[in-house]
Design an enzyme around this catalytic site. Sequence first.
Site, PDB file in Angstrom:
ATOM      1  N   ASP A   8     -51.798  86.132  41.619  1.00 50.68           N
ATOM      2  CA  ASP A   8     -50.360  86.024  41.379  1.00 50.68           C
ATOM      3  C   ASP A   8     -49.635  86.802  42.468  1.00 50.68           C
ATOM      4  O   ASP A   8     -49.907  87.990  42.683  1.00 50.68           O
ATOM      5  CB  ASP A   8     -50.001  86.592  40.004  1.00 50.68           C
ATOM      6  CG  ASP A   8     -50.483  85.701  38.865  1.00 50.68           C
ATOM      7  OD1 ASP A   8     -51.165  84.697  39.145  1.00 50.68           O
ATOM      8  OD2 ASP A   8     -50.183  86.020  37.698  1.00 50.68           O
ATOM      9  N   ASP A 131     -47.021  75.355  29.413  1.00 49.33           N
ATOM     10  CA  ASP A 131     -47.021  76.641  28.730  1.00 49.33           C
ATOM     11  C   ASP A 131     -46.505  76.411  27.321  1.00 49.33           C
ATOM     12  O   ASP A 131     -45.475  75.755  27.140  1.00 49.33           O
ATOM     13  CB  ASP A 131     -46.096  77.626  29.451  1.00 49.33           C
ATOM     14  CG  ASP A 131     -46.462  77.781  30.925  1.00 49.33           C
ATOM     15  OD1 ASP A 131     -47.663  77.685  31.233  1.00 49.33           O
ATOM     16  OD2 ASP A 131     -45.555  77.997  31.745  1.00 49.33           O
TER      17      ASP A 131
END
Length: 247
Positions: A8, A131
């Site tokens: 990330d 998500d």
Amino acid sequence: MLLIPAIDLKDGHCVRLKQGDMDQSTTFGEDPAAMARKWADAGARRLHLVDLNGAFAGQPKNKAAIKAILAEVGSDIPVQLGGGIRDLDTIERYIDAGLRYVIIGTAAVKNPGFLKDACSAFGGHIIVGLDAKDGKVATDGWSKLTGHEVVDLARKFQDWGVESIIYTDIGRDGMLSGINIEATVKLAQALTIPVIASGGLAGMADIEKLCEVEDEGVEGVICGRAIYSGDLDFAAAQARADELAGA
């Protein structure tokens, strides 16, 4: 079973967030390309990159770090990237730079025409990241919960030619609380394209459970905080997954 280390990217560094909160980030490395090489050397067969600044800005922000990662490992293993991908030009630039897959998240839900066009133009390169919390899809860096059912949207995207779905249980991400195997399998069983599990991977027990459901259509798992915190030894986990698969 594909174990996919996550890198990330925030402000050019490797970080992990807790439940998608940019204010709750832990820096794990200053050199993203070196981190990519570390995971490739540990046996990773794919890498998962997230441009966190890009996800919140709606356009690519960590280009230098992404370019450095692709230069380091792009010819060795496939790399997938999500965050800030909102137009076809961005996809084309990334694929031309050596990216294998682009992950479209919020834009797939909010702008389905864009996803359709992306699948038409770049077939085989498009992954959708869904998500969800309690079976409902969330968007905008998880800040907005929609009324869409995960399974319904995923089936529609499958029909359009999406390569696979990354399913993240946002109640668990970055919390080391265990993958939501039941919800992941339920989604995989409803589809013919592969599903990649994400969110909450806690340790070897999760890897072993996921290997048991690989035949249901769960192709892999994103490995995040657990491989950075030391809760999971990545090389040992990949070796165990291969052993269970009889590889």
